[in-house]
Design a protein around this motif. Structure first.
Motif, PDB file in Angstrom:
ATOM      1  N   SER A   4      43.319  34.006  36.511  1.00 34.29           N
ATOM      2  CA  SER A   4      43.519  32.634  36.968  1.00 34.29           C
ATOM      3  C   SER A   4      42.359  31.773  36.486  1.00 34.29           C
ATOM      4  N   VAL A   5      42.583  30.458  36.421  1.00 40.40           N
ATOM      5  CA  VAL A   5      41.562  29.536  35.923  1.00 40.40           C
ATOM      6  C   VAL A   5      41.451  28.348  36.872  1.00 40.40           C
ATOM      7  N   SER A   6      40.236  27.794  36.974  1.00 40.04           N
ATOM      8  CA  SER A   6      39.999  26.670  37.866  1.00 40.04           C
ATOM      9  C   SER A   6      38.941  25.752  37.283  1.00 40.04           C
ATOM     10  N   ASP A   7      39.072  24.467  37.572  1.00 43.42           N
ATOM     11  CA  ASP A   7      38.057  23.493  37.171  1.00 43.42           C
ATOM     12  C   ASP A   7      37.005  23.291  38.255  1.00 43.42           C
ATOM     13  N   ASP A   8      37.374  23.592  39.508  1.00 42.30           N
ATOM     14  CA  ASP A   8      36.459  23.309  40.613  1.00 42.30           C
ATOM     15  C   ASP A   8      36.078  24.538  41.437  1.00 42.30           C
ATOM     16  N   GLY A   9      36.629  25.705  41.085  1.00 40.03           N
ATOM     17  CA  GLY A   9      36.301  26.908  41.835  1.00 40.03           C
ATOM     18  C   GLY A   9      37.047  27.038  43.147  1.00 40.03           C
ATOM     19  N   ILE A  10      37.941  26.126  43.427  1.00 45.15           N
ATOM     20  CA  ILE A  10      38.702  26.138  44.685  1.00 45.15           C
ATOM     21  C   ILE A  10      40.204  26.237  44.412  1.00 45.15           C
ATOM     22  N   HIS A  11      40.690  25.404  43.505  1.00 46.09           N
ATOM     23  CA  HIS A  11      42.110  25.375  43.187  1.00 46.09           C
ATOM     24  C   HIS A  11      42.351  26.124  41.878  1.00 46.09           C
ATOM     25  N   PHE A  12      43.147  27.183  41.930  1.00 44.87           N
ATOM     26  CA  PHE A  12      43.356  28.052  40.773  1.00 44.87           C
ATOM     27  C   PHE A  12      44.798  28.015  40.297  1.00 44.87           C
ATOM     28  N   SER A  13      44.963  28.145  38.999  1.00 44.54           N
ATOM     29  CA  SER A  13      46.280  28.313  38.387  1.00 44.54           C
ATOM     30  C   SER A  13      46.305  29.668  37.690  1.00 44.54           C
ATOM     31  N   SER A  14      47.362  30.424  37.922  1.00 42.52           N
ATOM     32  CA  SER A  14      47.453  31.771  37.372  1.00 42.52           C
ATOM     33  C   SER A  14      48.266  31.798  36.088  1.00 42.52           C
ATOM     34  N   PHE A  15      47.810  32.590  35.126  1.00 44.78           N
ATOM     35  CA  PHE A  15      48.605  32.832  33.927  1.00 44.78           C
ATOM     36  C   PHE A  15      49.757  33.771  34.295  1.00 44.78           C
ATOM     37  N   PRO A  16      50.906  33.618  33.666  1.00 43.57           N
ATOM     38  CA  PRO A  16      52.102  34.342  34.110  1.00 43.57           C
ATOM     39  C   PRO A  16      52.075  35.844  33.871  1.00 43.57           C
ATOM     40  N   SER A  17      51.310  36.291  32.877  1.00 45.35           N
ATOM     41  CA  SER A  17      51.332  37.719  32.530  1.00 45.35           C
ATOM     42  C   SER A  17      50.026  38.397  32.927  1.00 45.35           C
ATOM     43  N   PRO A  18      50.106  39.637  33.370  1.00 40.12           N
ATOM     44  CA  PRO A  18      48.868  40.381  33.666  1.00 40.12           C
ATOM     45  C   PRO A  18      48.080  40.652  32.391  1.00 40.12           C
ATOM     46  N   VAL A  19      46.780  40.836  32.543  1.00 43.70           N
ATOM     47  CA  VAL A  19      45.928  41.104  31.376  1.00 43.70           C
ATOM     48  C   VAL A  19      45.545  42.579  31.278  1.00 43.70           C
ATOM     49  N   LEU A  20      45.699  43.326  32.373  1.00 45.30           N
ATOM     50  CA  LEU A  20      45.393  44.764  32.350  1.00 45.30           C
ATOM     51  C   LEU A  20      46.353  45.465  33.302  1.00 45.30           C
ATOM     52  N   PHE A  21      46.982  46.532  32.836  1.00 40.66           N
ATOM     53  CA  PHE A  21      48.050  47.170  33.596  1.00 40.66           C
ATOM     54  C   PHE A  21      48.297  48.567  33.031  1.00 40.66           C
ATOM     55  N   PRO A  22      49.006  49.427  33.780  1.00 35.98           N
ATOM     56  CA  PRO A  22      49.372  50.738  33.236  1.00 35.98           C
ATOM     57  C   PRO A  22      50.276  50.570  32.022  1.00 35.98           C
ATOM     58  N   ALA A  23      49.997  51.302  30.980  1.00 35.91           N
ATOM     59  CA  ALA A  23      50.792  51.208  29.753  1.00 35.91           C
ATOM     60  C   ALA A  23      50.984  52.604  29.177  1.00 35.91           C
ATOM     61  N   ASN A  24      51.833  52.694  28.186  1.00 32.65           N
ATOM     62  CA  ASN A  24      52.022  53.975  27.501  1.00 32.65           C
ATOM     63  C   ASN A  24      50.886  54.180  26.511  1.00 32.65           C
ATOM     64  N   ASP A  25      49.707  54.444  27.060  1.00 37.71           N
ATOM     65  CA  ASP A  25      48.524  54.627  26.229  1.00 37.71           C
ATOM     66  C   ASP A  25      47.813  55.913  26.633  1.00 37.71           C
ATOM     67  N   ALA A  26      46.632  56.113  26.105  1.00 33.92           N
ATOM     68  CA  ALA A  26      45.892  57.349  26.347  1.00 33.92           C
ATOM     69  C   ALA A  26      45.422  57.497  27.793  1.00 33.92           C
ATOM     70  N   PHE A  27      45.534  56.408  28.569  1.00 31.33           N
ATOM     71  CA  PHE A  27      45.001  56.444  29.924  1.00 31.33           C
ATOM     72  C   PHE A  27      46.097  56.322  30.989  1.00 31.33           C
ATOM     73  N   LYS A  28      47.348  56.501  30.592  1.00 33.50           N
ATOM     74  CA  LYS A  28      48.465  56.380  31.523  1.00 33.50           C
ATOM     75  C   LYS A  28      48.331  57.371  32.674  1.00 33.50           C
ATOM     76  N   GLU A  29      47.849  58.571  32.399  1.00 36.29           N
ATOM     77  CA  GLU A  29      47.726  59.593  33.451  1.00 36.29           C
ATOM     78  C   GLU A  29      46.781  59.163  34.568  1.00 36.29           C
ATOM     79  N   TYR A  30      45.877  58.226  34.268  1.00 34.99           N
ATOM     80  CA  TYR A  30      44.946  57.733  35.288  1.00 34.99           C
ATOM     81  C   TYR A  30      45.449  56.450  35.955  1.00 34.99           C
ATOM     82  N   ASP A  31      46.142  55.609  35.199  1.00 33.77           N
ATOM     83  CA  ASP A  31      46.542  54.278  35.677  1.00 33.77           C
ATOM     84  C   ASP A  31      47.899  54.250  36.377  1.00 33.77           C
ATOM     85  N   PHE A  32      48.753  55.227  36.111  1.00 29.90           N
ATOM     86  CA  PHE A  32      50.141  55.171  36.573  1.00 29.90           C
ATOM     87  C   PHE A  32      50.402  56.236  37.621  1.00 29.90           C
TER      88      PHE A  32
END
Length: 204
Positions: A4-32
């Protein structure tokens, strides 16, 4: 983990997509399937971002590391303690990493102490770990080879059940400041002046 991003540190707007999440990668066994949670982000002096987060596979919570140049695109580095002591603590529960920072030109950046980066981490007790590359971390051990307890819970106090590291620690003129979450116990160890199970912000 979202952004999320804010100009004043109080009111935030969120980006629609997550930036870090479980994926079909080398670390799926830990994240999922539990996900990636508890992010703490700090910046290096050269502008790279380092995130300590919890990988949660519904079996063991593991403190993991990811890096980014822009806060949107993250490269996972895997469990923070995977290589330390020949993997002795890879399958030990760990979370909530608070890397030590210092103020440079008005903003906190990751600090080196005696040539190494340092990170407080933990929940039921606080340990300290060091790294030379910000990806592979080595927890401190006591004389018996167990994890060294730097900060412990206190019966009768607001942190009688948990000492969970919060945002990146900061070097100040009075020493290193660590802000943490203290949770009140739900048994005879609880602080009687607080409701049982209450979470409160504390500092050391």
């Amino acid at each position: 983990i979202g952004l999320s991003v804010s100009d004043d540190g109080i009111h935030f707007s969120s980006f629609p997509s997550p930036v870090l999440f479980p994926a079909n990668d080398a670390f799926k066994e830990y994240d999922f399937p539990g996900g990636c949670e508890d992010p703490r982000v700090a910046e290096t002096e050269n502008g790279q971002f380092v995130m300590a987060y919890t990988s949660w596979n519904y079996k063991v919570p593991r403190l993991s590391i990811a890096v980014s140049d822009d806060l949107f695109h993250w490269k996972k580095k895997g469990p923070a303690f995977a290589k330390a002591y020949e993997g002795k603590f890879l399958d030990t529960a760990s979370k909530s990493g608070s890397m030590i920072t210092k103020m440079v030109n008005g903003k906190p950046v990751l600090a080196k102490i005696n040539g190494k980066y340092w990170m407080y981490w933990g929940e039921h007790f606080v340990n300290l770990a060091w790294s030379e590359n910000l990806s592979d971390w080595h927890p401190l051990l006591d004389p018996s080879g167990n994890l060294k307890k730097i900060i412990v819970t206190r019966p009768g106090k607001f942190d009688s059940d948990l000492d969970e590291c919060g945002p990146p620690a900061l070097i100040t003129d009075q020493g290193i400041l660590l802000i943490y979450n203290g949770k009140n116990a739900t048994d005879q160890n609880a602080d009687p002046s607080l409701p049982t199970g209450t979470c409160s912000v504390g500092s050391v």
